[in-house]
Every structure is written in structure tokens, then in C-alpha cells.
Design a protein around this motif. Structure first.
Motif, short mmCIF file in Angstrom:
data_model
loop_
_atom_site.label_atom_id
_atom_site.label_comp_id
_atom_site.label_asym_id
_atom_site.label_seq_id
_atom_site.Cartn_x
_atom_site.Cartn_y
_atom_site.Cartn_z
N TRP A 82 48.93 35.99 6.24
CA TRP A 82 47.76 35.26 6.72
C TRP A 82 46.49 35.59 5.95
O TRP A 82 45.46 34.99 6.19
N GLY A 83 46.54 36.59 5.09
CA GLY A 83 45.35 36.96 4.33
C GLY A 83 44.44 37.94 5.03
O GLY A 83 43.45 38.38 4.47
N VAL A 84 44.74 38.30 6.27
CA VAL A 84 43.89 39.27 6.98
C VAL A 84 44.73 40.44 7.47
O VAL A 84 45.89 40.29 7.82
N TYR A 85 44.09 41.62 7.52
CA TYR A 85 44.81 42.80 7.97
C TYR A 85 44.95 42.84 9.49
O TYR A 85 45.82 43.49 10.03
N TRP A 86 44.07 42.15 10.18
CA TRP A 86 44.09 42.27 11.64
C TRP A 86 43.61 40.97 12.30
O TRP A 86 42.70 40.31 11.81
N VAL A 87 44.25 40.60 13.40
CA VAL A 87 43.73 39.54 14.27
C VAL A 87 43.81 40.04 15.70
O VAL A 87 44.70 40.82 16.03
N TRP A 88 42.90 39.56 16.52
CA TRP A 88 42.89 40.02 17.90
C TRP A 88 43.77 39.14 18.77
O TRP A 88 43.30 38.53 19.72
N ASP A 89 45.05 39.09 18.44
CA ASP A 89 45.95 38.35 19.31
C ASP A 89 46.64 39.33 20.25
O ASP A 89 46.49 40.53 20.12
N ALA A 90 47.41 38.78 21.19
CA ALA A 90 47.97 39.62 22.25
C ALA A 90 48.89 40.70 21.70
O ALA A 90 48.85 41.85 22.12
N ARG A 91 49.74 40.30 20.75
CA ARG A 91 50.76 41.26 20.29
C ARG A 91 50.12 42.44 19.56
O ARG A 91 50.41 43.60 19.84
N LEU A 92 49.24 42.15 18.61
CA LEU A 92 48.61 43.23 17.85
C LEU A 92 47.75 44.10 18.74
O LEU A 92 47.78 45.32 18.66
N ILE A 96 51.42 46.13 29.36
CA ILE A 96 51.70 44.78 29.87
C ILE A 96 50.41 44.14 30.39
O ILE A 96 50.14 42.96 30.11
N LEU A 97 49.61 44.91 31.13
CA LEU A 97 48.35 44.38 31.67
C LEU A 97 47.43 43.93 30.54
O LEU A 97 46.84 42.85 30.60
N VAL A 98 47.33 44.75 29.50
CA VAL A 98 46.46 44.39 28.38
C VAL A 98 47.02 43.14 27.69
O VAL A 98 46.28 42.22 27.34
N HIS A 99 48.34 43.11 27.50
CA HIS A 99 48.95 41.97 26.83
C HIS A 99 48.60 40.66 27.53
O HIS A 99 48.19 39.69 26.90
N TYR A 100 48.75 40.64 28.84
CA TYR A 100 48.46 39.39 29.56
C TYR A 100 46.97 39.07 29.55
O TYR A 100 46.58 37.91 29.42
N SER A 101 46.14 40.11 29.66
CA SER A 101 44.69 39.86 29.60
C SER A 101 44.34 39.14 28.31
O SER A 101 43.63 38.15 28.31
N VAL A 102 44.82 39.68 27.20
CA VAL A 102 44.46 39.12 25.90
C VAL A 102 45.08 37.74 25.72
O VAL A 102 44.45 36.84 25.17
N THR A 103 46.31 37.56 26.19
CA THR A 103 46.95 36.25 26.07
C THR A 103 46.11 35.18 26.74
O THR A 103 45.78 34.16 26.14
N TRP A 104 45.71 35.41 27.98
CA TRP A 104 44.94 34.39 28.70
C TRP A 104 43.55 34.23 28.13
O TRP A 104 42.97 33.15 28.12
N TRP A 105 43.02 35.32 27.60
CA TRP A 105 41.68 35.27 27.03
C TRP A 105 41.68 34.47 25.74
O TRP A 105 40.90 33.55 25.57
#
Lengths: 253, 228, 41
Positions: A115-125, A167-176
């Protein structure tokens, strides 16, 4: 199996079984490297950088295995008060931390490649980064000397909460993030042919054996740490008694 | 259990009323955090007012860490914890009591911080035009505070009695509070933008978090209080 | 190929450090604990 249980003859945590496993691993990794870099062809969309997958995906599995063991171990400590599981939980957390670091580094480089970037603020990362922090916190707590039973119970509560928090963080970020973009950025689907698939599964096997090898050594280390602390505690108590002029219970008066 | 909780909460709050640590130290610290954010972000660029909700909740989290450190510290003084166990109070009650005390202190801090953000950041309150928005702000704040207090009390007990507690507790606690930060900020943003409808799902999320940590606290506090 | 190689090398370094720490710590601890107290389980 008994060779796993017998203490090693030498002054180290190695034993016949770990030496055999170790040798298998060296050969196994050599073969994996050959398969990953030489035998398999470059992939259609990603070229050669897809070969990171052979490292990244098995590492994720090992990291999750470690976390699972830590969770089960913590549960058993709280439920049965088992020392064996307490030690296993610690050893597993250490392995999980090492492999989570590998997941973050390899995932980051792969991200740069695709993707050309070292980091993205998606749920998995994001949740993987949180997992790393939570594991480091757990290990920080476990480094502290304290009365074993109470300390192992507190550490067990901490260990038990690692996966739920992720898990809580994962869902928070997913919905966000779903408001701004697709919830998880997916990599272009690798066109997988038979040899690639075999190499991937073979990778799982090698990393799985690697996990076992690390756990055997890790368990022994954590157990020895316990012994050292217990011996240290006994000495301290004996000294304190000597100061008070009381004869230690087992001593010949 | 609730009677025991009231005893503990009353004790902690009376202690605070006499020592006034939260009022005289934590609240100024909270305002200081707001000021530091203003130094870091150019006030003229509008970044400050756009980020107001998030900065508010970050300041709440940092202040919350101080509040829970204080809550744990008062138990560690002069063999209090042994005395606490000997009283035979229900551990669940102790948990609820300490959490309620921290929650009330946090609510006071939030009011102070809220005023601070409104004044210092020129946060546009135009969006808060309907009862739904006001209700959203209040519900989100209450539930977020409950969740923060519950989780803080648990992790405070995990780190209690350790000499390195001051450095360890933030490391253990803040990652756990990340979902609250995400949810509360989104709820507040929705309220301030006038799109209250988008905020209510986050309120449900905050409620779930609070329930989960209340349950965990009730289940584990007995184990955590044991010394041997 | 550069990305793949860099990635594997960096990861190998991380794992090598972990392996090294494991083996060395194992040696040090074994030396500290007398042989008769080394039985586990």
C-alpha cells in the motif's frame, strides 16, 4: 515423553528432546527458506514481496497460540491454583510477545510494499498494536518479585483480560473506521497455486514445532526463576529468624 | 453488599473531603493538560475546536489515572489493606464502593474540564440544540465514567501494593480504556455536531463496556484482595 | 525481492535475539539452582 519431564543433565535448559527438535528445526527452516524464496514463483499482482506472507501468517498463528495458552493458564491459576499453569502462562506470554513483534514488523513492511505506507489505523493493525502493549504490561507485572500465590493470582486476572481487551479494541476501531473507509483494508487476493499453498502449510508446521521448542525452554526457565525466588525467600526468612535469635525449624539445634 | 459498598464509598469520599487532593491537585492537573494541548495545537487553525471532544476525554483519562492512583494509595497507608480484609466486608461491595467513589470524583473533574473545553477551545456548541443532544452528552458521560471507574478499580487492585505501582498502573490501565476513549469521543462529537442519532449507538457501546467491567470486578475482586 | 528479504532478515533478528535470550537465561538459571532442586513437575 518422559524425556520432556526429566531435568537435563547439563547446566542448561536443553535436553535430548530439545536437541532433537532443534536439529529438526534447523533443517526445517532451511527447507522453508528454499521453498519460500526459490521454489515458488513470483505472484501476479505483488511480485516477490508476497513472500513475506510465508513468515507473517505463521507468526500470527504462533502469537495467537501463545495468547491462548496464557489465557487458559491464567484461568487455571484462578480456578485450580495450579503452579504448572502459572509457569506456562508466563512462558507463553513471552513467546506471544516475541511473535507479535514479528507480526507488527513484517506486517508493516508488507504494508509498505503493497500500500505504500508502513501503518494504517484499521482494526486489525490497531488491535495487534494493542495486543503488544497488553502483553508488555503483563510481562512487566510478572517481572516483579512478590509473594507467589497472591502475585500469580493478580497476574492471572491480568492475563485473562488480555484477549477480551483486544476484542473490545478491535470492535471499537471497526465501528469507528467504518464511517471513513472499508473496515479492514484487504490485501489484493494472492493468486495461490499448489506449491504456494503447500509452502504456507509447511510454514505452519515449522513454526508450530518452533513454538513447542520455545515453550519447552521457556517453561523450564520460568520454573527455574520460581525456584530461585523461593530459595531467595527461604534465605531471607532464615536470616530474619537468625537476627531475632530464633532457631530455624529444620535446623539442628 | 450494597451496604458494604456505601461504607467504603463514604469512607473514600470523606477522606477526599478532608484532604481535598482531587480538588486541589487533580483538577488543576486536568486543566493543565487542556492548556498543554492548546500549546501543541495552533489555536487559530481550528484544530483545537475540531478535536475538542477527543482532547476532553484524553484529559479525563489522564486525570482518571491520577484519581485511581490516589484511591489505591489511601488503602496502602499504614496497613490499611490488612485492616480492610479483617473487617470481613464483602469484596464485591468493596469494589463497588471504591468504583463509585472514583466515579463521583471523575464526574466532578468532567464538569470542570467541560467548562474548560467550552471556554478555552471555543468548541462550537451550536449542535447542542436539542434535548436529544444534551441527553446524549449526559448519558455518554455517565456511562463512560462508570466504565472508567470500574476498569480503574480492577487494575488498581492488580497493581496495589507494588513499589512500582506509579509507573506500572498507567501502562496496564490506559490500553484497557481505549474503547471508552473511542466511544465517548464519538458520542460527544455527534452531540456537538447536532447529529445526535449517530451518537446513541456509541452510548450502547459504553454501556456494554461498563457492564462487562462491573461484572469482571465483582467476579475477581475477592481474588485480587487476597494477600496470600 | 528487497522488501521480502528485509522483512525476513529483520524478523530473523528479532527471533534470534529471543532464542539467544532464552538459551542464555536457561544456562544462567540452571547454574544458580542446585541439580537436586531442578526437578520440575
Amino acid at each position: 515423553m518422559t524425556s520432556l519431564l526429566n531435568p537435563p543433565a547439563t547446566s542448561a535448559t536443553a535436553s535430548r528432546s530439545t536437541r532433537i527438535l532443534g536439529l529438526l528445526l534447523i533443517v526445517g527452516f532451511a527447507l522453508l527458506l528454499y521453498l519460500a524464496f526459490v521454489a515458488t514463483p513470483p505472484e501476479q499482482t505483488q511480485g516477490d514481496s508476497y513472500r513475506i506472507l510465508y513468515l507473517h501468517v505463521p507468526s500470527v498463528t504462533v502469537a495467537y497460540l501463545g495468547c491462548l495458552l496464557t489465557t487458559v493458564g491464567s484461568l487455571m491459576v484462578l480456578w485450580k491454583g495450579s503452579d504448572w499453569w502459572d509457569v506456562t502462562a508466563l512462558a507463553a506470554a513471552r513467546v506471544a510477545a516475541a511473535f507479535t513483534a514479528v507480526v507488527l514488523v513484517s506486517g508493516s513492511i508488507w504494508g509498505r510494499a503493497t500500500w505504500g505506507v508502513y501503518w494504517v489505523w484499521d482494526a486489525r493493525l490497531t488491535s495487534t498494536a494493542m495486543l503488544m502493549v497488553l502483553l508488555l504490561g503483563y510481562l512487566a507485572l510478572r517481572r516483579l518479585p512478590a509473594d507467589p500465590p497472591a502475585q500469580s493470582r493478580r497476574a492471572a486476572v491480568l492475563g485473562l483480560l488480555i484477549i477480551p481487551n483486544v476484542i473490545l479494541v478491535h470492535y471499537s476501531v471497526t465501528w469507528w473506521r467504518s464511517v471513513h473507509q472499508g473496515s479492514t483494508i484487504t490485501r489484493p487476493d494472492a493468486q495461490i497455486d499448489n506449491l504456494m499453498l503447500f509452502t504456507l502449510f509447511y510454514g505452519f508446521l515449522v513454526f508450530g514445532v518452533f513454538f513447542v521448542w520455545l515453550m519447552i525452554h521457556g517453561f523450564r526457565i520460568a520454573w527455574l526463576e520460581r525456584q530461585v525466588e523461593a530459595v531467595g525467600l527461604e534465605h531471607a526468612i532464615a536470616e530474619r529468624r537468625a537476627e531475632a535469635g530464633v532457631v530455624a525449624p529444620g535446623a539442628v539445634g | 453488599m450494597f451496604r458494604d459498598a456505601a461504607i467504603i464509598a463514604g469512607k473514600d469520599l470523606r477522606l477526599e473531603a478532608r484532604s481535598r487532593v482531587v480538588i486541589s491537585q487533580v483538577a488543576p492537573f486536568a486543566l493543565l493538560v487542556l492548556v498543554l494541548f492548546a500549546f501543541a495545537l495552533d489555536p487559530d487553525s481550528g484544530a483545537l475546536s475540531r478535536a475538542a471532544s477527543g482532547l476532553f476525554w484524553v484529559a479525563v483519562l489522564f486525570s482518571g489515572v491520577l484519581a485511581i492512583q490516589r484511591s489505591v494509595a489511601v488503602e496502602g497507608a499504614d496497613g490499611n489493606r490488612d485492616a480492610l480484609r479483617l473487617t470481613g466486608l464483602d469484596p464485591g461491595g468493596i469494589f463497588v464502593g471504591k468504583a463509585v467513589a472514583v466515579a463521583l470524583e471523575l464526574l466532578v473533574l468532567e464538569v470542570v474540564l467541560g467548562a474548560g473545553v467550552a471556554i478555552l477551545y471555543n468548541a462550537t456548541e451550536d449542535g447542542v440544540n436539542s434535548p436529544s443532544s444534551v441527553g446524549l452528552l449526559i448519558c455518554a458521560a455517565l456511562l463512560a465514567t462508570a466504565g472508567i471507574a470500574a476498569a480503574s478499580s480492577i487494575y488498581g487492585a492488580i497493581a496495589a501494593g507494588l513499589r512500582v505501582r506509579e509507573t506500572l498502573l498507567p501502562l496496564l490501565l490506559l490500553p484497557v480504556l481505549a474503547p471508552v476513549l473511542i466511544g465517548a469521543t464519538r458520542a460527544f462529537e455527534a452531540a456537538l455536531d447536532g447529529k445526535a442519532g449517530e451518537g446513541w449507538p456509541w452510548v450502547a457501546w459504553l454501556a456494554l463496556f461498563a457492564i462487562i467491567y462491573a461484572a469482571v470486578g465483582l467476579a475477581t475482586f475477592g481474588s485480587l484482595l487476597e494477600e496470600s | 525481492m528487497g522488501y521480502a528479504i528485509t522483512c525476513w532478515v529483520l524478523s530473523a533478528v528479532i527471533l534470534a535475539v529471543f532464542i539467544g535470550w532464552t538459551l542464555l537465561r536457561g544456562r544462567r538459571l540452571s547454574a544458580q539452582v542446585p541439580a537436586d532442586q531442578r526437578r520440575w513437575m
